[in-house]
Design a protein around this motif. Sequence first.
Motif, mmCIF file in Angstrom:
data_model
loop_
_atom_site.group_PDB
_atom_site.id
_atom_site.type_symbol
_atom_site.label_atom_id
_atom_site.label_comp_id
_atom_site.label_asym_id
_atom_site.label_seq_id
_atom_site.Cartn_x
_atom_site.Cartn_y
_atom_site.Cartn_z
ATOM 1 N N SER A 146 0.850 -1.191 0.000
ATOM 2 C CA SER A 146 0.000 0.000 0.000
ATOM 3 C C SER A 146 0.888 1.244 0.000
ATOM 4 C CB SER A 146 -0.899 -0.007 1.234
ATOM 5 O OG SER A 146 -0.105 0.140 2.397
ATOM 6 N N ARG A 178 0.902 3.556 2.095
ATOM 7 C CA ARG A 178 1.404 3.807 3.454
ATOM 8 C C ARG A 178 2.635 2.933 3.744
ATOM 9 N NH1 ARG A 178 0.323 2.593 8.898
ATOM 10 N NH2 ARG A 178 -0.867 0.753 8.332
ATOM 11 N N GLN A 179 2.577 1.682 3.309
ATOM 12 C CA GLN A 179 3.718 0.783 3.529
ATOM 13 C C GLN A 179 4.928 1.241 2.712
ATOM 14 O OE1 GLN A 179 1.655 -2.796 2.402
ATOM 15 N NE2 GLN A 179 1.321 -3.439 4.515
ATOM 16 N N ALA A 186 5.523 4.293 1.906
ATOM 17 C CA ALA A 186 6.013 5.499 2.588
ATOM 18 C C ALA A 186 6.916 5.131 3.761
ATOM 19 C CB ALA A 186 4.826 6.329 3.065
ATOM 20 N N GLN A 187 6.556 4.061 4.473
ATOM 21 C CA GLN A 187 7.402 3.615 5.590
ATOM 22 C C GLN A 187 8.769 3.162 5.079
ATOM 23 O OE1 GLN A 187 5.001 0.641 7.471
ATOM 24 N NE2 GLN A 187 3.867 2.105 8.723
ATOM 25 N N THR A 204 6.256 10.799 3.276
ATOM 26 C CA THR A 204 4.844 10.770 3.650
ATOM 27 C C THR A 204 4.051 9.952 2.638
ATOM 28 O OG1 THR A 204 4.315 12.737 2.375
ATOM 29 C CG2 THR A 204 5.036 13.059 4.672
ATOM 30 N N THR A 205 2.885 9.537 3.090
ATOM 31 C CA THR A 205 2.012 8.756 2.198
ATOM 32 C C THR A 205 1.582 9.591 0.999
ATOM 33 O OG1 THR A 205 1.218 7.567 4.144
ATOM 34 C CG2 THR A 205 -0.098 7.377 2.145
#
Lengths: 169, 181
Positions: free
Chosen positions: A123, A125-126, A128-129, A134-135
């Motif tokens: 995803s 978000r993943q 971005a990590q 940032t997402t």
Amino acid sequence: MRDPLAHPGPLMRRVYGYTAYRLGDGPEAEDAMSETFERAIRYRSTYDERLGEPAVWLIGIARRCVSEVLAQRAQSAGEPPDQAAPGNLEADAVARVTMQDAVARLSTRDQELIGLRYGGDLSARQIAQHLGVTTNAVEVGLHRALGRLRRIVTGSETEPAGAMVDKAL
Amino acid sequence: MARFWKREGEFSELERQLRAERPEPRVEIMEQVARRLRPKRSFLAFARMRFAIASSLTAVTLVVFAALGGVGQATTLTKQLVGISPAASTSAAPAKAKGTSGGSASQPSQGTQSSQNSGNTGSDGHTSKKEQSAQNQYGEKVTICHRPDGNPANAQTLRLSSSGAANHLRNHPLDTEGPCP
């Protein structure tokens, strides 16, 4: 503690999808995937499920493996890189090579985003990590990468391979 | 920023194509990697099984050991087998007194029998270590001179418990305290 490699089949497909989008479908991607799982076996006891699902952990390892392969490529730039055999001439395979060729013409950053999103099936978000951004930055970068990819696929892109400057991030 | 993804259909076809045409690993490579994963899992299972077997054996051993008398009994038996130390002979006295394994060294627990072996009591009044052990276990012994009623000449020196000695002195008027002359 949950074994992160309890169900390796889907994990292998996701890891290979990422390595193949980054390195091209073939021996290098296979080697990178094998090396990823070798390291995962070695360090499986250090896996912490609180930090993410197993696929995210494996993709993190795969990213380091891919970086090492790319560094080796840069060192031996004179030698032609291994390419996947075209295999049979079925329509699917042709389309796949075409799409992979198009991805290969993207910048390194765009390849990374496409590989993580559609190869590793992570995803935003993943991703971005992994990238430490940032997402929203990931979403914008992916949007622009897809735009460039579409231009390449439709033939409206005239820039040579690797010449595009990533302005997404 | 979300508006980039809200534009329905802008890249949906391209995304679908990217997912559908995602490169797949060869079956041989997947099997090769899976084989490398398998031994580790079987090793874990083997380790668990080994731990279970070891635990079971330990539990069985403890139960058997406890049923047979535990550490104290084992220590006593070992000392008896290897060689009797003074401390061990003291602790082993009750078992010998009951089992009469000591032969002439044993003293009757009720004091009704005479010690035919006057050798246990030296002529100078010293007692052996085994007698000391018996005294420690059963109390102080009393020496009397027993003279049978029908045959007073056949006097015998007896070492009896205090109650046994009192019975003798009460029932045999010729008996006297102390060894026979």
